[in-house]
Design a protein around this motif. Structure first.
Motif, mmCIF file in Angstrom:
data_model
loop_
_atom_site.group_PDB
_atom_site.id
_atom_site.type_symbol
_atom_site.label_atom_id
_atom_site.label_comp_id
_atom_site.label_asym_id
_atom_site.label_seq_id
_atom_site.Cartn_x
_atom_site.Cartn_y
_atom_site.Cartn_z
ATOM 1 N N THR A 155 -6.306 3.991 -5.686
ATOM 2 C CA THR A 155 -6.988 4.951 -4.541
ATOM 3 C C THR A 155 -8.736 4.313 -5.040
ATOM 4 N N ILE A 156 -8.989 3.462 -3.518
ATOM 5 C CA ILE A 156 -10.290 3.117 -3.550
ATOM 6 C C ILE A 156 -10.704 3.375 -2.825
ATOM 7 N N ASP A 157 -12.286 4.593 -2.217
ATOM 8 C CA ASP A 157 -12.371 5.455 -1.424
ATOM 9 C C ASP A 157 -13.836 4.403 -0.647
ATOM 10 N N ASP A 158 -14.617 3.808 -1.645
ATOM 11 C CA ASP A 158 -16.323 2.619 -1.378
ATOM 12 C C ASP A 158 -15.570 1.543 -1.117
ATOM 13 N N ASP A 159 -15.388 1.798 0.775
ATOM 14 C CA ASP A 159 -15.214 0.363 1.601
ATOM 15 C C ASP A 159 -15.427 -1.422 0.575
ATOM 16 N N LYS A 217 0.743 -1.501 0.218
ATOM 17 C CA LYS A 217 0.076 -0.069 0.177
ATOM 18 C C LYS A 217 0.297 1.326 0.032
ATOM 19 N N GLU A 240 -16.283 -1.754 -2.004
ATOM 20 C CA GLU A 240 -15.436 -2.357 -3.280
ATOM 21 C C GLU A 240 -14.002 -2.764 -2.762
ATOM 22 N N LEU A 241 -13.637 -1.806 -1.679
ATOM 23 C CA LEU A 241 -12.430 -2.382 -1.052
ATOM 24 C C LEU A 241 -11.766 -3.336 -0.303
#
Length: 625
Positions: A150-154, A143, A156-157
């Motif tokens: 960069t993934i903001d949605d939890d 990381k 999707e992450l």
């Protein structure tokens, strides 16, 4: 156990001496992994992170150091790590933890690696990996290294991380020594270190020491055998039931408990399974989910030739593939007829077939062992005698080419679908097995198969644009009839027209070809030529009445003569006279009329083809004159 002995002998003879281009046999306590999704991680010898690279399309196989348990594990075995290179979640100290805050996979991995590094067999690269993962989390370092988008949605992450954790991590350990191989899965010192360590470890900690059924010596017994063939997913060739309460019921797995398992030592099992895996990966012929392999355990340098000889039965030529026939033909002739196979003299050749009997098990369903001379002779006899003329589309010449087993089965039992002869897998399996027995055991081709071929030879079943399929069926039928004649008469059959043959079916077949040719000659004068220079017109009466002619030749011939007579009359005098004389000479060979109008034998196909080929030869000679 004969096959197991052959595989172990192959391992002992071939390991380190594999022919060029065939890869390498996995060492003891190792296996090849084929996962294409990998993360290559670089660290220093003192355990510092130096970068990583995510690769979704890794080429080739990765050699993995494995334990008895990890070699046979399923995807759900989260606490059964390989020794060094393994899935990402085994290397994460903080990530992928359970509800108790502990990553049990990481814990199992580092404990196992620690035992290796504490032993007398440890190597530099294993110690470097241990130093790094003892104080670091690989996912955290990746990381920081900016390897993740960069993934903001939890949600999707989480999905991304769950997908990533199944990637295989491959460690690279960089050194100041320029000759040191950084890839741990290729470094010979690291590979040898794990082999010696785990062989000794297994011998000391194995729960069972008994007489090895293969070697006859006391050994540490392997109870959890590996999965050597990727083609069969999780299936094993030696397995025990996973249900403790199974005693007498057969559930698709071979044994109800480990006491019924064949007692095979760890080293013997590793050699056997790794040799089998190597053979399947480099030598296999597959059809209908089955795997067929041929090898010589005591002639390693010729192992590729053994497999090539067997592959001739399934055909580089034939309905399947006809692209590279000339190089294939030359290689086979060199191998068989010019003595390049002399390396096999005094050796033996093994052929075996594998098939899956259930989701959990596969097994050898055929095993044959030959002296090499007999093997080469039987294959070359089939190659030479089950062949027939095919037209080379570039030169226009007719060349003698072998007919593959698949081609014969499709020709005999195929159903036309989308300009392709399709055969159900169940039928294809059974009939190819039959033909393999014919070739390898020297048994006759079943009459039922020959009659199936004869029934399929019917142009009425095919549209004009599928005429090539009809010609291929005729070729397969003629090749089989040639093989049958050669075997029964114990001599090679003359491939040219036999003008003295008085066999009733052969004579009727010749007449059918003549009447087909007469009508073709007349229609060709009226038809129009296509862009390839061929004249297009409707099918002849001979083709339309083929099935009736084969069933009732005497009655159908009379009707055919009436229909073709106008076409004969329309031909020029010289050509008309030629055809009339040909018909007369054939009729003189017809056996005495018994009054019966019974079905023709498959031999009529040979008569038809010979007569038709004679016409083609005469046309070529006339053009040359």
């Amino acid at each position: 156990m004969a096959l197991y002995n052959d595989l172990i002998q192959l391992y002992d003879n071939a390991k380190g001496h594999e022919p060029e281009g065939l890869g390498h046999i996995a060492p003891i306590a190792h296996q090849y992994g084929s996962k294409k999704q990998v993360v290559d991680v670089t660290i220093t010898e003192d355990g510092r992170y130096a970068g990583s690279e995510i690769n979704d399309k890794a080429e080739g196989l990765t050699l993995l150091a494995v334990t008895e348990e990890s070699a046979g594990r399923t995807s759900s075995a989260a606490t059964t790590p390989h020794a060094l290179n393994d899935n990402l979640y085994f290397m994460c100290r903080n990530n992928y933890a359970g509800k108790d805050g502990i990553n049990k996979s990481y814990k199992a991995y580092i404990e196992q690696l620690g035992k290796w590094c504490a032993s007398d067999y440890c190597c530099v690269q294993a110690k470097a990996v241990l130093r790094y993962i003892s104080d670091n989390d690989l996912l955290d370092d990746m990381k920081k290294d900016g390897k993740f988008a960069t993934i903001d949605d939890d949600k999707e992450l989480k999905k991304y991380l769950d997908d990533l954790k199944k990637y295989t991590v491959r460690w690279r350990v960089v050194s100041d020594d320029p000759e040191q191989i950084s890839e741990t899965w290729k470094n010979p010192d690291t590979i040898d270190s794990w082999t010696r360590y785990y062989t000794d470890y297994h011998n000391k900690h194995a729960p069972v020491h008994e007489i090895d059924f293969i070697t006859g010596k006391e050994s540490d017994i392997e109870l959890n055998h590996p999965k050597p063939v990727n083609l069969y997913a999780n299936a094993k060739i030696i397995s025990i039931s996973t249900k403790e309460d199974i005693v007498t019921n057969f559930k698709g797995e071979r044994f109800s408990n480990e006491n019924g398992l064949p007692q095979i030592g760890y080293v013997a099992s590793q050699k056997m399974h790794n040799a089998l895996s190597w053979l399947v990966n480099t030598q296999k012929i597959t059809y209908c989910g089955r795997v067929l392999v041929c090898f010589s355990p005591d002639a390693v340098s010729d192992i590729g030739d053994c497999g090539f000889q067997l592959s001739t039965l399934f055909g580089v030529s034939g309905l399947d593939n006809n692209d590279d026939y000339e190089s294939y033909l030359q290689r086979f002739k060199n191998l068989v007829y010019k003595g390049i196979d002399k390396g096999l003299v005094g050796k033996h050749v093994v052929i075996f077939m594998l098939d899956s009997s259930s989701k959990g098990r596969f097994a050898p369903i055929m095993y044959k062992s030959f002296d090499a001379d007999s093997y080469v002779r039987r294959i070359s006899d089939w190659y030479k005698n089950c062949s027939w003329y095919r037209k080379d589309m570039e030169t226009g010449n007719y060349l003698m080419k072998p007919v593959s087993l698949s081609e014969i089965v499709r020709a005999a039992y195929g159903t036309l679908r989308d300009n392709y002869l399709d055969v159900r897998d169940e039928i294809r399996k059974e009939e190819i097995d039959t033909l393999l027995g014919v070739v390898l055991n020297g048994t006759p081709i079943p009459e039922s198969m020959i009659y199936h071929l004869a029934e399929q030879v019917s142009p009425e079943r095919f549209k004009t644009d599928t005429g090539d399929i009809f010609n291929r069926i005729i070729i397969a039928a003629c090749a089989v009839l040639h093989w049958k004649h050669t075997r029964e008469k114990k001599g090679e059959r003359d491939m040219a027209l036999d003008r003295e043959n008085t066999d009733r079916s052969y004579v009727y077949g010749r007449l059918l070809a003549v009447y087909d040719r007469i009508e073709n000659a007349a229609l060709n004068k009226k038809g129009t030529k296509n862009e390839k220079g061929y004249t297009e017109h409707r099918d002849t009466n001979a083709m339309r009445m083929w099935t009736a002619y084969a069933a009732h030749p005497k009655m159908t011939l009379m009707s055919l003569q009436e229909r073709v007579q106008p076409y004969l009359s329309s031909l020029p005098y010289g050509l008309r006279t030629y055809f009339q004389n040909e018909i007369m000479s054939i009729m003189e060979l017809m056996p005495a009329d018994t009054g019966r109008d019974y079905k023709l034998s498959p031999e009529y196909i040979m008569g038809f083809y010979h007569e038709r080929a004679e016409f083609a030869k005469k046309t070529t000679d006339d053009k040359e004159d």
